[in-house]
Scaffold this motif. Structure first.
Motif, PDB file in Angstrom:
ATOM      1  N   ASN A 168       0.901  -1.208  -0.092  1.00  0.00           N
ATOM      2  CA  ASN A 168       0.027  -0.035  -0.062  1.00  0.00           C
ATOM      3  C   ASN A 168       0.624   1.140   0.052  1.00  0.00           C
ATOM      4  O   ASN A 168       0.461   2.246   0.704  1.00  0.00           O
ATOM      5  CB  ASN A 168      -0.780  -0.194   1.207  1.00  0.00           C
ATOM      6  CG  ASN A 168      -2.140  -0.958   0.975  1.00  0.00           C
ATOM      7  OD1 ASN A 168      -2.514  -1.096   0.000  1.00  0.00           O
ATOM      8  ND2 ASN A 168      -2.402  -1.718   2.193  1.00  0.00           N
ATOM      9  N   LEU A 169       2.191   1.418  -0.607  1.00  0.00           N
ATOM     10  CA  LEU A 169       2.833   2.400  -0.785  1.00  0.00           C
ATOM     11  C   LEU A 169       2.183   3.389  -1.884  1.00  0.00           C
ATOM     12  O   LEU A 169       2.017   2.594  -2.951  1.00  0.00           O
ATOM     13  CB  LEU A 169       4.452   2.164  -1.128  1.00  0.00           C
ATOM     14  CG  LEU A 169       4.844   1.403   0.294  1.00  0.00           C
ATOM     15  CD1 LEU A 169       6.335   0.735  -0.193  1.00  0.00           C
ATOM     16  CD2 LEU A 169       5.049   2.139   1.523  1.00  0.00           C
ATOM     17  N   GLY A 170       2.371   4.623  -1.756  1.00  0.00           N
ATOM     18  CA  GLY A 170       1.708   5.749  -2.895  1.00  0.00           C
ATOM     19  C   GLY A 170       2.666   6.508  -3.179  1.00  0.00           C
ATOM     20  O   GLY A 170       3.976   6.443  -3.109  1.00  0.00           O
ATOM     21  N   ALA A 171       2.152   7.634  -3.614  1.00  0.00           N
ATOM     22  CA  ALA A 171       3.074   8.793  -4.193  1.00  0.00           C
ATOM     23  C   ALA A 171       3.144  10.061  -3.377  1.00  0.00           C
ATOM     24  O   ALA A 171       3.829  10.712  -3.885  1.00  0.00           O
ATOM     25  CB  ALA A 171       2.325   9.074  -5.501  1.00  0.00           C
ATOM     26  N   ASP A 172       2.905   9.909  -2.531  1.00  0.00           N
ATOM     27  CA  ASP A 172       3.330  11.064  -1.362  1.00  0.00           C
ATOM     28  C   ASP A 172       4.561  10.795  -0.592  1.00  0.00           C
ATOM     29  O   ASP A 172       4.969   9.694  -0.253  1.00  0.00           O
ATOM     30  CB  ASP A 172       2.124  11.362  -0.269  1.00  0.00           C
ATOM     31  CG  ASP A 172       0.695  11.593  -0.866  1.00  0.00           C
ATOM     32  OD1 ASP A 172      -0.205  11.078  -0.397  1.00  0.00           O
ATOM     33  OD2 ASP A 172       0.912  12.179  -2.076  1.00  0.00           O
ATOM     34  N   PHE A 173       5.134  11.804  -0.375  1.00  0.00           N
ATOM     35  CA  PHE A 173       6.476  11.925   0.224  1.00  0.00           C
ATOM     36  C   PHE A 173       6.494  11.111   1.716  1.00  0.00           C
ATOM     37  O   PHE A 173       7.442  10.692   2.049  1.00  0.00           O
ATOM     38  CB  PHE A 173       7.158  13.397   0.328  1.00  0.00           C
ATOM     39  CG  PHE A 173       8.552  13.394   1.003  1.00  0.00           C
ATOM     40  CD1 PHE A 173       9.657  13.077   0.417  1.00  0.00           C
ATOM     41  CD2 PHE A 173       8.609  13.685   2.503  1.00  0.00           C
ATOM     42  CE1 PHE A 173      10.697  12.948   0.966  1.00  0.00           C
ATOM     43  CE2 PHE A 173       9.825  13.850   3.082  1.00  0.00           C
ATOM     44  CZ  PHE A 173      10.876  13.468   2.334  1.00  0.00           C
ATOM     45  N   TRP A 202      -0.550  16.150  -8.880  1.00  0.00           N
ATOM     46  CA  TRP A 202       0.881  16.264  -8.903  1.00  0.00           C
ATOM     47  C   TRP A 202       1.521  15.009  -7.898  1.00  0.00           C
ATOM     48  O   TRP A 202       1.220  14.853  -6.809  1.00  0.00           O
ATOM     49  CB  TRP A 202       1.645  17.507  -8.276  1.00  0.00           C
ATOM     50  CG  TRP A 202       3.080  17.475  -7.792  1.00  0.00           C
ATOM     51  CD1 TRP A 202       3.560  17.408  -6.743  1.00  0.00           C
ATOM     52  CD2 TRP A 202       4.166  17.840  -8.696  1.00  0.00           C
ATOM     53  NE1 TRP A 202       5.108  17.373  -6.841  1.00  0.00           N
ATOM     54  CE2 TRP A 202       5.250  17.631  -8.111  1.00  0.00           C
ATOM     55  CE3 TRP A 202       4.138  18.055 -10.092  1.00  0.00           C
ATOM     56  CZ2 TRP A 202       6.357  17.919  -8.880  1.00  0.00           C
ATOM     57  CZ3 TRP A 202       5.109  18.140 -10.879  1.00  0.00           C
ATOM     58  CH2 TRP A 202       6.573  18.213 -10.336  1.00  0.00           C
ATOM     59  N   LEU A 203       2.551  14.429  -8.472  1.00  0.00           N
ATOM     60  CA  LEU A 203       3.230  13.090  -7.702  1.00  0.00           C
ATOM     61  C   LEU A 203       4.371  13.569  -7.018  1.00  0.00           C
ATOM     62  O   LEU A 203       5.327  13.875  -7.727  1.00  0.00           O
ATOM     63  CB  LEU A 203       3.497  12.071  -8.613  1.00  0.00           C
ATOM     64  CG  LEU A 203       2.111  11.438  -9.284  1.00  0.00           C
ATOM     65  CD1 LEU A 203       2.383  10.276 -10.126  1.00  0.00           C
ATOM     66  CD2 LEU A 203       0.924  11.102  -8.452  1.00  0.00           C
ATOM     67  N   ASP A 204       4.436  13.632  -5.671  1.00  0.00           N
ATOM     68  CA  ASP A 204       5.834  13.971  -5.060  1.00  0.00           C
ATOM     69  C   ASP A 204       6.644  12.758  -5.423  1.00  0.00           C
ATOM     70  O   ASP A 204       7.916  13.117  -5.489  1.00  0.00           O
ATOM     71  CB  ASP A 204       5.607  13.719  -3.487  1.00  0.00           C
ATOM     72  CG  ASP A 204       4.703  14.859  -2.933  1.00  0.00           C
ATOM     73  OD1 ASP A 204       4.687  15.802  -3.699  1.00  0.00           O
ATOM     74  OD2 ASP A 204       4.100  14.831  -1.816  1.00  0.00           O
ATOM     75  N   LEU A 205       6.292  11.395  -5.533  1.00  0.00           N
ATOM     76  CA  LEU A 205       7.182  10.353  -5.715  1.00  0.00           C
ATOM     77  C   LEU A 205       6.803   9.546  -6.867  1.00  0.00           C
ATOM     78  O   LEU A 205       5.695   8.825  -6.469  1.00  0.00           O
ATOM     79  CB  LEU A 205       7.331   9.515  -4.383  1.00  0.00           C
ATOM     80  CG  LEU A 205       7.704  10.246  -3.046  1.00  0.00           C
ATOM     81  CD1 LEU A 205       7.853   9.067  -1.885  1.00  0.00           C
ATOM     82  CD2 LEU A 205       9.033  10.901  -3.188  1.00  0.00           C
ATOM     83  N   PRO A 206       7.268   9.461  -7.995  1.00  0.00           N
ATOM     84  CA  PRO A 206       6.655   8.627  -9.297  1.00  0.00           C
ATOM     85  C   PRO A 206       7.263   7.338  -8.888  1.00  0.00           C
ATOM     86  O   PRO A 206       8.129   6.944  -7.924  1.00  0.00           O
ATOM     87  CB  PRO A 206       7.507   9.375 -10.142  1.00  0.00           C
ATOM     88  CG  PRO A 206       8.579  10.216  -9.600  1.00  0.00           C
ATOM     89  CD  PRO A 206       8.313  10.794  -8.708  1.00  0.00           C
ATOM     90  N   ILE A 207       6.880   6.585  -9.592  1.00  0.00           N
ATOM     91  CA  ILE A 207       7.261   4.989  -9.657  1.00  0.00           C
ATOM     92  C   ILE A 207       8.847   4.884  -9.615  1.00  0.00           C
ATOM     93  O   ILE A 207       9.397   3.829  -9.109  1.00  0.00           O
ATOM     94  CB  ILE A 207       6.502   4.158 -10.659  1.00  0.00           C
ATOM     95  CG1 ILE A 207       5.010   4.146 -10.436  1.00  0.00           C
ATOM     96  CG2 ILE A 207       7.023   2.915 -10.556  1.00  0.00           C
ATOM     97  CD1 ILE A 207       4.150   3.331 -11.221  1.00  0.00           C
TER      98      ILE A 207
END
Length: 255
Positions: A168-173, A202-207
């Motif tokens: 469940n890891l996502g795109a937020d810092f 806006w994605l803080d952390l892309p794949i």
């Protein structure tokens, strides 16, 4: 006289505590024996690499309802760990590959339980040469104020051959910030592609960031929830090797 009364009082107090402990143990045994284990079955989502070669499976616990359909148990978070038993061995008996990953999702309550501690060594031994991976949700980990006990148990169980995954890891810092302390003991990072499909967000952390982080700590990276050819193409472009989702079929009881 006072001394005699004092001794009798201590004996009575001790007896009360002993009786209370017996009652608690009896309730636990009753709870365990009252569960119909046959109602619960693990189904498996397949994990593939870019070449469509099967690399592992992730478990999904299901319960048979009154209509004889397999559904997610409504009280899955409170089920004891012993339900696992020989299910993995039976369901994956045709798999003989070394280091084939078997991911079992657990709640923190299940992971920190005494039952887990008692059974884990036996299960690791029984499913060899397959690798047992215990997966815990990011959302559960961040709820814990004290994480030292989690870290200590992970280190102890890794010595017995257990691998660990966070899903469940996502795109937020905040996702990366809050699990940073666990990276030295984690073996797999699991992303859900739904967090990365919002084109207007806006994605803080892309794949790609997670890919670099996984390489830095020598971790496996799995992207779950892959449902379309577009999803698959994105992972190919980003050189993300491991993926799972309905694009590769529905969960199966036997592999």
């Amino acid at each position: 006289m006072l001394k005699t009364l004092g001794i009798k009082l201590i004996v009575k107090i001790r007896s009360c505590f002993i009786n209370k402990e017996i009652i608690i143990r009896s309730k636990k045994k009753l709870k365990r024996s009252s569960l119909d284990i046959k109602k619960y079955v693990y189904f498996y989502n397949k994990i593939y690499n870019r070449k469509h070669e099967l690399q592992g499976v992730e478990s999904v616990l299901r319960e048979q309802d009154a209509n004889h359909e397999w559904v997610l148990p409504p009280h899955v978070d409170t089920l004891p760990f012993f339900i696992l038993q020989d299910n993995i061995k039976q369901s994956l008996e045709n798999v003989r590959d070394n280091h084939f990953k078997v991911i079992v999702k657990l709640t923190l309550e299940q992971f920190l339980s005494r039952d887990f501690k008692k059974k884990i060594a036996q299960i690791v031994e029984n499913i060899k040469p397959l690798d047992l991976v215990i997966e815990i949700s990011y959302h559960e980990i961040v709820k814990r104020k004290r994480v030292r006990s989690i870290l200590q148990k992970m280190i102890a169980f890794k010595k017995q051959g257990v691998l660990f995954s966070i899903n469940n890891l996502g795109a937020d810092f905040s996702f990366a910030k809050r699990i940073h302390y666990l990276l030295p003991v984690i073996d797999i990072l699991k992303l859900d592609i739904k967090y990365f499909n919002h084109k207007e967000k806006w994605l803080d952390l892309p794949i790609a960031f997670w890919g670099k982080l996984a390489n830095k700590y020598q971790l496996a990276l799995i992207v779950s929830g892959v449902e379309t050819k577009a999803d698959e193409h994105l992972l190919d472009v980003l050189a993300i090797d491991l993926r799972s989702g309905y694009l590769y079929g529905m969960p199966e009881q036997f592999i």
